[in-house]
Design an enzyme around this catalytic site. Structure first.
Site, PDB file in Angstrom:
ATOM      1  N   ARG B  21       0.823  -1.217   0.000  1.00  0.00           N
ATOM      2  CA  ARG B  21       0.000   0.000   0.000  1.00  0.00           C
ATOM      3  C   ARG B  21       0.859   1.270   0.000  1.00  0.00           C
ATOM      4  O   ARG B  21       0.982   1.963  -0.999  1.00  0.00           O
ATOM      5  CB  ARG B  21      -0.965  -0.035   1.195  1.00  0.00           C
ATOM      6  CG  ARG B  21      -2.167   0.896   1.091  1.00  0.00           C
ATOM      7  CD  ARG B  21      -1.927   2.318   1.524  1.00  0.00           C
ATOM      8  NE  ARG B  21      -1.321   2.444   2.832  1.00  0.00           N
ATOM      9  CZ  ARG B  21      -0.752   3.558   3.291  1.00  0.00           C
ATOM     10  NH1 ARG B  21      -0.705   4.651   2.555  1.00  0.00           N
ATOM     11  NH2 ARG B  21      -0.211   3.579   4.494  1.00  0.00           N
ATOM     12  N   ASP B  22       1.496   1.569   1.112  1.00  0.00           N
ATOM     13  CA  ASP B  22       2.287   2.795   1.222  1.00  0.00           C
ATOM     14  C   ASP B  22       3.437   2.800   0.223  1.00  0.00           C
ATOM     15  O   ASP B  22       3.809   3.832  -0.324  1.00  0.00           O
ATOM     16  CB  ASP B  22       2.827   2.933   2.660  1.00  0.00           C
ATOM     17  CG  ASP B  22       3.357   4.330   2.956  1.00  0.00           C
ATOM     18  OD1 ASP B  22       4.160   4.469   3.887  1.00  0.00           O
ATOM     19  OD2 ASP B  22       2.968   5.283   2.256  1.00  0.00           O
ATOM     20  N   HIS B 215      10.309   6.833   7.992  1.00  0.00           N
ATOM     21  CA  HIS B 215      10.838   6.934   6.638  1.00  0.00           C
ATOM     22  C   HIS B 215      12.336   7.161   6.704  1.00  0.00           C
ATOM     23  O   HIS B 215      12.851   7.749   7.661  1.00  0.00           O
ATOM     24  CB  HIS B 215      10.130   8.054   5.870  1.00  0.00           C
ATOM     25  CG  HIS B 215       8.820   7.600   5.302  1.00  0.00           C
ATOM     26  ND1 HIS B 215       8.234   8.203   4.210  1.00  0.00           N
ATOM     27  CD2 HIS B 215       7.990   6.584   5.648  1.00  0.00           C
ATOM     28  CE1 HIS B 215       7.091   7.586   3.925  1.00  0.00           C
ATOM     29  NE2 HIS B 215       6.926   6.615   4.777  1.00  0.00           N
ATOM     30  N   CYS B 246      10.061   9.325  -1.728  1.00  0.00           N
ATOM     31  CA  CYS B 246       9.477  10.421  -0.966  1.00  0.00           C
ATOM     32  C   CYS B 246       8.850  11.395  -1.957  1.00  0.00           C
ATOM     33  O   CYS B 246       9.558  11.939  -2.799  1.00  0.00           O
ATOM     34  CB  CYS B 246      10.560  11.114  -0.144  1.00  0.00           C
ATOM     35  SG  CYS B 246       9.915  12.483   0.824  1.00  0.00           S
ATOM     36  N   ASN B 255      10.042   4.695   2.649  1.00  0.00           N
ATOM     37  CA  ASN B 255       9.899   3.723   3.733  1.00  0.00           C
ATOM     38  C   ASN B 255      11.216   3.034   4.081  1.00  0.00           C
ATOM     39  O   ASN B 255      12.059   2.816   3.212  1.00  0.00           O
ATOM     40  CB  ASN B 255       8.904   2.636   3.305  1.00  0.00           C
ATOM     41  CG  ASN B 255       7.471   3.127   3.353  1.00  0.00           C
ATOM     42  OD1 ASN B 255       6.968   3.504   4.406  1.00  0.00           O
ATOM     43  ND2 ASN B 255       6.812   3.136   2.205  1.00  0.00           N
TER      44      ASN B 255
END
Lengths: 310, 305
Positions: B21-22, B215, B246, B255
């Site tokens: 997802r992220d 992050h 980013c 991440n």
């Protein structure tokens, strides 16, 4: 570290950025905000000295051989950042390390700023004498905590290497030249795998005993993690005072900053801890955390590292 | 290589895998649905116990997640593994449930500017929206997780106070989120600010209900995670291969890589239940699908060996 990402620059006012993210400012002292100081972790040394090894350990492990004039310019730029120790080159045979073939020209060519130290690697007496003739006023010797690595890297056993270093360090001391000792494979060996803290302590003690003023413990292949770092330091610190120790962490597995943080936490408060870093591009095989990243860690921890970052 | 555990660390660390997802939502390349499903199925075999699958947001905003329904329906849901999905509003929530979701997340921010820029409303408006979602979720016995982004800094406002993060976290916890994940959205945090943040939040929320989502934009993630572990946090979000750059700093990483995290935790002797090699294989698979090299140092070191 002066490269503020453009998106961040756009969003943040530059003044706010300088205020809040100290490492981007021109000066650390004076920019330190009491609110930032309060975020210091407990149990950390007040001062951390960074030993910049980029020009030597960094460049010697890059495929591209940097021209002499660019090396000199690089070191001269580093001399203006506030770094107090910059390792310049290595007086080894160019047959082994062609990247350092111009050691004499580089040593003679750099501008030696007052108050900054410029150590060089000298694996044997011949290299030592050449280094001194070229103007070196501090030297380093490079041992290993693993027999296999010692044989593979410098073609002799640990014991033989120690005998060689004794000659070098003895000559150095005779000339009032400080000598620093490295112990590689401190947290693991590419040949042997695991290395005991006891072996590292033994080799460190030997180097310290022969007159090295400081021992840099190198995680040569970056396999260490905070637990093994702590265990190592606890062992070595039984024989060598923390003020005479440094850590040289490679970032091969991304663990370097966590290991350095652990080292900072393990070392006795108020002892300066030397942390070795490499500025500039990452090396392919042997990587250390970029100085810029270490600086941000240190500055936001509240450490006075007396670096004026650009 | 046996390494001694640092004192004061939890015995078990739960890793929440947010790569699908992220990670993928922040990659330029849109991964085809079947590859996403295969990726998640691979992750399900690594020992991970929580894998965030997708986001039920409008495809106008996040085209990378347009196939949320197909992915949710298509993955194999292994017993004992949880598959949360992001649901920013009631509409998304109902779609998620219809597609088979059994756990949801809501995503708030500790910065007004970021909230407006990111989800087009104020923090207060977002909380009201989330209350509806979490209330519906609780009504259906569906656990809800809360995220607080910009926990250690904001791309627009700069510094963010721990008090603000605590306030937003408390609100999400109070409305029924079982866990609050504190996100260092732009990776500017360092151990000192992490400690300060957690000291503040832990006055209001028990450590067992907290997670950190760090992050690695400035390379600080593992040091920050180590600090959080030392303070009693034992849930860490990460993304395999460090997926997702980013969006605020072109070319920067995002991440923290799950592989690098596992490497550190293994070295510390902490139990995660996750097989590093299988994670690396899944990472290799998704990097080929996204057509990029891995951001994981461990994977770089291992595959080049």
């Amino acid at each position: 570290m002066g490269n503020v990402p453009s998106a961040v620059k756009h969003c943040l006012s530059y003044q706010q950025l300088l205020r809040e993210h100290l490492w981007i400012g021109d000066s650390v002292a004076g920019a330190l905000d009491p609110a930032q100081e309060s975020s210091q972790l407990s149990g950390l040394p007040e001062y951390v000295k960074i030993v910049e090894v980029g020009p030597r350990d960094g460049l010697q492990n890059e495929k591209v051989i940097v021209p002499t004039d660019k090396k000199i310019e690089f070191i001269n730029q580093l001399s203006q950042t506030g770094l107090s120790v910059i390792e310049v080159t290595s007086f080894v045979s160019s047959r082994w390390i062609p990247q350092m073939a111009d050691h004499t020209e580089v040593m003679k060519g750099i501008r030696q700023y007052p108050g900054i130290r410029y150590p060089v690697l000298t694996p044997n007496l011949q290299g030592f004498h050449r280094a001194v003739a070229a103007g070196a006023t501090e030297i380093s010797v490079f041992g290993a905590a693993s027999e296999s690595f010692s044989k593979k890297n410098i073609n002799c056993s640990i014991e033989e290497s120690m005998e060689r270093f004794e000659e070098v360090v003895k000559s150095a001391r005779h000339m009032n030249i400080p000598a620093r000792g490295y112990v590689s494979c401190a947290l693991g060996c590419p040949c042997e795998g695991s290395v005991t803290p006891q072996k590292v302590t033994e080799v460190s003690k030997r180097l310290y005993g022969m007159g090295c003023y400081e021992i840099s413990l190198g995680d040569t292949i970056g396999v260490g993690t905070p637990g093994s770092m702590k265990k190592l330091l606890e062992s070595v610190m039984k024989e060598i005072p923390p003020r005479a120790l440094a850590v040289h962490c490679h970032d091969t597995y991304g663990q370097a900053l966590a290991n350095i943080l652990t080292a900072l936490q393990t070392v006795v408060l108020c002892s300066p801890l030397l942390v070795e870093t490499i500025a500039g591009p990452w090396c392919m095989l042997y990587v250390s955390p970029p100085r810029e990243i270490l600086l941000s860690l240190l500055h936001i921890l509240g450490e006075e590292s007396a670096i004026h970052a650009r």
